[in-house]
Design a protein around this motif. Sequence first.
Motif, PDB file in Angstrom:
ATOM      1  N   GLY A  14      -5.078   1.554  -5.502  1.00  0.00           N
ATOM      2  CA  GLY A  14      -4.641   0.321  -4.860  1.00  0.00           C
ATOM      3  C   GLY A  14      -5.081  -0.877  -5.684  1.00  0.00           C
ATOM      4  N   LYS A  29      -4.878  -4.122  -1.426  1.00  0.00           N
ATOM      5  CA  LYS A  29      -3.490  -3.720  -1.224  1.00  0.00           C
ATOM      6  C   LYS A  29      -3.395  -2.222  -1.476  1.00  0.00           C
ATOM      7  CE  LYS A  29      -1.660  -8.131  -2.796  1.00  0.00           C
ATOM      8  NZ  LYS A  29      -0.878  -8.806  -3.850  1.00  0.00           N
ATOM      9  N   GLU A  30      -2.918  -1.504  -0.487  1.00  0.00           N
ATOM     10  CA  GLU A  30      -2.824  -0.053  -0.555  1.00  0.00           C
ATOM     11  C   GLU A  30      -1.757   0.376  -1.553  1.00  0.00           C
ATOM     12  OE1 GLU A  30      -1.742   3.324   2.648  1.00  0.00           O
ATOM     13  OE2 GLU A  30      -3.094   1.746   3.341  1.00  0.00           O
ATOM     14  N   TYR A  31      -2.036   1.467  -2.269  1.00  0.00           N
ATOM     15  CA  TYR A  31      -1.090   2.024  -3.235  1.00  0.00           C
ATOM     16  C   TYR A  31       0.041   2.722  -2.480  1.00  0.00           C
ATOM     17  CZ  TYR A  31       0.746   5.021  -6.957  1.00  0.00           C
ATOM     18  OH  TYR A  31       1.554   5.666  -7.857  1.00  0.00           O
ATOM     19  N   LYS A  32       1.261   2.348  -2.788  1.00  0.00           N
ATOM     20  CA  LYS A  32       2.428   2.942  -2.141  1.00  0.00           C
ATOM     21  C   LYS A  32       3.027   3.982  -3.073  1.00  0.00           C
ATOM     22  CE  LYS A  32       2.504   0.008   1.315  1.00  0.00           C
ATOM     23  NZ  LYS A  32       2.151   0.322   2.633  1.00  0.00           N
ATOM     24  N   GLN A  33       2.877   5.234  -2.720  1.00  0.00           N
ATOM     25  CA  GLN A  33       3.417   6.315  -3.522  1.00  0.00           C
ATOM     26  C   GLN A  33       4.799   6.676  -2.993  1.00  0.00           C
ATOM     27  OE1 GLN A  33       1.009   9.831  -3.539  1.00  0.00           O
ATOM     28  NE2 GLN A  33       2.119  10.755  -5.213  1.00  0.00           N
ATOM     29  N   GLU A  34       5.729   6.810  -3.930  1.00  0.00           N
ATOM     30  CA  GLU A  34       7.082   7.168  -3.522  1.00  0.00           C
ATOM     31  C   GLU A  34       7.098   8.601  -3.020  1.00  0.00           C
ATOM     32  OE1 GLU A  34      10.109   6.474  -6.425  1.00  0.00           O
ATOM     33  OE2 GLU A  34       9.215   4.574  -7.029  1.00  0.00           O
ATOM     34  N   LYS A  35       7.872   8.814  -1.970  1.00  0.00           N
ATOM     35  CA  LYS A  35       7.978  10.165  -1.423  1.00  0.00           C
ATOM     36  C   LYS A  35       8.876  10.996  -2.324  1.00  0.00           C
ATOM     37  CE  LYS A  35       6.766   9.025   3.191  1.00  0.00           C
ATOM     38  NZ  LYS A  35       6.900   9.296   4.568  1.00  0.00           N
TER      39      LYS A  35
END
Length: 93
Positions: A14, A29-35
Amino acid sequence: MNTQLEIECPMCLGTIIVDRETGKVLEHKEYKQEKQSLEDFLAKEKTRTADLDKKFAEAKEREKNRLSEIEKKFQAAKNNSDLKDPPPTIMWD
């Protein structure tokens, strides 16, 4: 001069926003991993299985070679019964 410093967190990937003057964390800010799609996951698992099989076969071959080397050393020592110190050409484990 910007008073905020953005740092990528090595643990969660993040973003951490820190105040340069006080050193306090202002925001995370949280890391947004793509599904991942199911097809991508299955393709990755197939290659993973093949890679693991290859690594296992390589390890098995290394162990086989190691055992043959130990057997050679044992036979050399067995044939030379008055051997007190190993000859310099044989590396003893």
